[in-house]
Motif scaffolding. Structure first.
Motif, short mmCIF file in Angstrom:
data_model
loop_
_atom_site.label_atom_id
_atom_site.label_comp_id
_atom_site.label_asym_id
_atom_site.label_seq_id
_atom_site.Cartn_x
_atom_site.Cartn_y
_atom_site.Cartn_z
N ASP A 65 -3.70 -23.88 -8.08
CA ASP A 65 -3.51 -24.46 -9.41
C ASP A 65 -4.82 -24.88 -10.05
OD1 ASP A 65 -0.77 -24.15 -9.33
OD2 ASP A 65 -0.38 -26.17 -8.58
N ALA A 66 -5.86 -25.04 -9.22
CA ALA A 66 -7.14 -25.52 -9.73
C ALA A 66 -7.84 -24.45 -10.55
CB ALA A 66 -8.03 -25.95 -8.56
N TYR A 67 -8.41 -24.86 -11.67
CA TYR A 67 -9.25 -23.93 -12.43
C TYR A 67 -10.67 -24.06 -11.91
CZ TYR A 67 -10.87 -21.04 -16.22
OH TYR A 67 -11.42 -20.00 -16.95
N LEU A 68 -11.23 -22.97 -11.41
CA LEU A 68 -12.53 -22.97 -10.76
C LEU A 68 -13.55 -22.19 -11.57
CD1 LEU A 68 -11.28 -22.17 -7.14
CD2 LEU A 68 -11.68 -24.42 -8.14
N VAL A 69 -14.68 -22.81 -11.86
CA VAL A 69 -15.72 -22.11 -12.60
C VAL A 69 -16.71 -21.41 -11.67
CG1 VAL A 69 -15.56 -23.63 -14.60
CG2 VAL A 69 -17.20 -24.16 -12.80
N GLU A 70 -16.67 -21.72 -10.40
CA GLU A 70 -17.46 -20.99 -9.41
C GLU A 70 -16.69 -21.01 -8.10
OE1 GLU A 70 -19.09 -22.41 -6.60
OE2 GLU A 70 -18.40 -24.43 -7.01
N HIS A 71 -16.62 -19.85 -7.46
CA HIS A 71 -15.80 -19.77 -6.26
C HIS A 71 -16.29 -18.69 -5.31
CE1 HIS A 71 -14.22 -16.48 -8.66
NE2 HIS A 71 -13.94 -17.35 -9.60
N ALA A 72 -17.39 -18.01 -5.67
CA ALA A 72 -17.96 -16.96 -4.81
C ALA A 72 -16.90 -15.93 -4.42
CB ALA A 72 -18.61 -17.57 -3.57
N ARG A 73 -15.97 -15.68 -5.35
CA ARG A 73 -14.90 -14.70 -5.15
C ARG A 73 -13.98 -15.04 -3.99
NH1 ARG A 73 -15.99 -10.00 -8.03
NH2 ARG A 73 -13.77 -9.66 -7.79
N ARG A 74 -13.93 -16.29 -3.59
CA ARG A 74 -13.06 -16.71 -2.50
C ARG A 74 -11.67 -17.05 -3.04
NH1 ARG A 74 -15.63 -17.96 2.37
NH2 ARG A 74 -17.88 -18.24 2.26
N SER A 75 -10.65 -16.71 -2.29
CA SER A 75 -9.28 -17.07 -2.66
C SER A 75 -9.03 -18.53 -2.30
CB SER A 75 -8.29 -16.19 -1.91
OG SER A 75 -8.30 -16.50 -0.53
N PRO A 76 -7.98 -19.13 -2.86
CA PRO A 76 -7.64 -20.52 -2.48
C PRO A 76 -7.43 -20.67 -0.97
CG PRO A 76 -6.43 -19.89 -4.44
CD PRO A 76 -7.12 -18.64 -3.95
N ALA A 77 -6.78 -19.70 -0.35
CA ALA A 77 -6.52 -19.79 1.10
C ALA A 77 -7.83 -19.77 1.89
CB ALA A 77 -5.61 -18.65 1.53
N SER A 78 -8.77 -18.91 1.50
CA SER A 78 -10.02 -18.84 2.25
C SER A 78 -10.87 -20.09 2.04
CB SER A 78 -10.81 -17.59 1.84
OG SER A 78 -11.24 -17.65 0.49
N ILE A 79 -10.75 -20.72 0.87
CA ILE A 79 -11.46 -21.99 0.64
C ILE A 79 -10.90 -23.06 1.56
CG2 ILE A 79 -11.82 -23.85 -1.04
CD1 ILE A 79 -11.92 -21.65 -3.21
N VAL A 80 -9.59 -23.17 1.64
CA VAL A 80 -8.97 -24.18 2.51
C VAL A 80 -9.32 -23.90 3.98
CG1 VAL A 80 -6.76 -25.07 3.36
CG2 VAL A 80 -7.11 -24.71 0.90
N ASP A 81 -9.39 -22.64 4.36
CA ASP A 81 -9.69 -22.31 5.75
C ASP A 81 -11.09 -22.76 6.17
OD1 ASP A 81 -7.22 -21.22 6.18
OD2 ASP A 81 -7.85 -19.14 5.86
N LEU A 82 -11.98 -22.96 5.21
CA LEU A 82 -13.32 -23.44 5.54
C LEU A 82 -13.26 -24.83 6.20
CD1 LEU A 82 -15.29 -22.41 2.32
CD2 LEU A 82 -15.29 -21.25 4.53
#
Length: 376
Positions: A65-82
């Motif tokens: 749901d978050a609007y991201l202005v930078e994310h290095a092309r990572r999906s929400p799931a891959s961000i959480v997995d970090l």
């Protein structure tokens, strides 16, 4: 906030089963200069963060749901997995200088976490966990790059959004301009920038975005565009970007066309008249596109036909000929079209939020309709 070295550093302690007590978890960590109460509070915060990461569905949903202005092309799931991939081996409790305590509170580098004593004592378990999550993103290369629009969007960077999701269960709101979601029926035109193959989308609200055909904000978040004097977004019947100079051409309901750039639609040429095939009017246009190989201008019409010409003579090269649509779609479902510079595929975006790829006479020859989302 602190930015780590380029090399990814493991950060988050891999705690044992969630049933362990705070005391047992604290025993697994190495502490330096931490009073017993601080050890317990820090261990509780780490346990909280691991618990949220293990029960990841809610956290992934929040980041989705978050609007991201930078994310290095990572999906929400891959961000959480970090959050579950890293390991803290030592925690140092410090009285950080006043400025640092306000701005940073927590530093993590090379497996060591420095944390401000007053911050730990004065913050909730979730708050401490959220700041550790924030720093975890830094050590995985996700910082506070604000796209190209300044610090207004600091709260929409990945570290800030993961922090908000951990502590509040909901992301920070998008401050504008434009919307944080793609709404197909709000679009007044599309274009594909040939040199970059970026898909641009102009909205009724006076903003334009850039991304891929299906991730429409992926490269540039909404920014404002200007029209010729006396014109409004509702006057637009079609937009296209040429493959030679990257000029943006805009056709209007009054029979005029202008040329400019994505955010200044008449920067290069003020409105000049264009002609349509015999028997057609500007209101018949459902999409415009420019072929990067030939620079031919294609106009798609409501009656299921398409012509090819120039910006001011829409059927100079080819009189209207029939095109086919995906099964279940009609020409009135089209909200815009574009032609890419890589392989000359024709993209058609539809009111239902899908896009297809094909040729000028077969709009889904290459790809059946697939969903358009905001970004990532």
């Amino acid at each position: 906030m602190f930015v780590s070295t380029a090399r990814a550093v493991s950060l988050f302690v891999l705690l044992a089963a969630l049933g362990l007590s705070s005391h047992a978890e604290a025993q697994r960590l190495r502490f330096e200069s931490c009073a017993p109460d601080l050890k317990t509070r820090i261990a509780d915060a780490l346990r909280e963060l691991r618990g949220q990461a293990d029960q990841r569905a809610d956290l992934v949903s929040c980041m989705d749901d978050a609007y991201l202005v930078e994310h290095a092309r990572r999906s929400p799931a891959s961000i959480v997995d970090l959050l579950t991939r890293a390991r803290v081996v030592k925690i140092k409790c410090r009285n950080l200088p006043d400025a640092n305590a306000r701005a940073h509170r927590v530093y993590i580098r090379k497996g060591e976490m420095k944390i401000d004593r007053n911050f730990v004592r004065g913050s909730s378990r979730k708050r401490i966990a959220s700041v550790i999550a924030h720093e975890t993103m830094h050590n995985n290369g996700l910082n506070h790059d604000p796209n190209d629009f300044g610090t207004k969007y600091y709260g929409n960077t990945v570290p800030e959004q993961i922090e908000a999701c951990v502590v509040d269960g909901k992301p920070n709101r998008w401050p504008g301009p434009g919307k944080d979601r793609y709404v197909a029926t709000d679009m007044v035109g599309f274009g594909v920038h040939g040199p970059r193959d970026w898909s641009l989308a102009w909205s009724k609200d006076g903003t334009v975005t850039a991304g891929s055909s299906s991730r429409i904000h992926n490269y540039r978040i909404p920014y404002n565009y200007s029209l010729p004097s006396g014109y409004s977004a509702s006057d637009i019947v079609g937009v296209a970007v040429d493959g030679d100079k990257g000029w943006t051409f805009v056709w209007y309901r009054n029979g005029y066309v202008s040329a400019g750039v994505s955010n200044d639609l008449d920067k290069h040429r003020r409105p000049y008249r264009y002609s349509l095939p015999r028997g057609y009017s500007a209101s018949d246009i459902v999409g415009m596109a420019i072929d990067d190989d030939s620079n031919w201008v294609y106009a798609f019409y409501r009656n299921g036909r398409v012509s090819a010409g120039t910006s001011n003579d829409l059927d100079k090269h080819r009189r209207p000929y029939r095109y086919s649509l995906p099964s279940g779609y009609s020409a009135s479902d089209i909200v815009g079209t574009g032609i890419d510079g890589g392989n000359n595929w024709v993209f058609a975006w539809y009111k239902d939020g899908f896009v297809s790829a094909g040729t000028s006479d077969d709009l889904d020859r290459h790809r059946k309709p697939y969903r358009v989302i905001t970004g990532r």
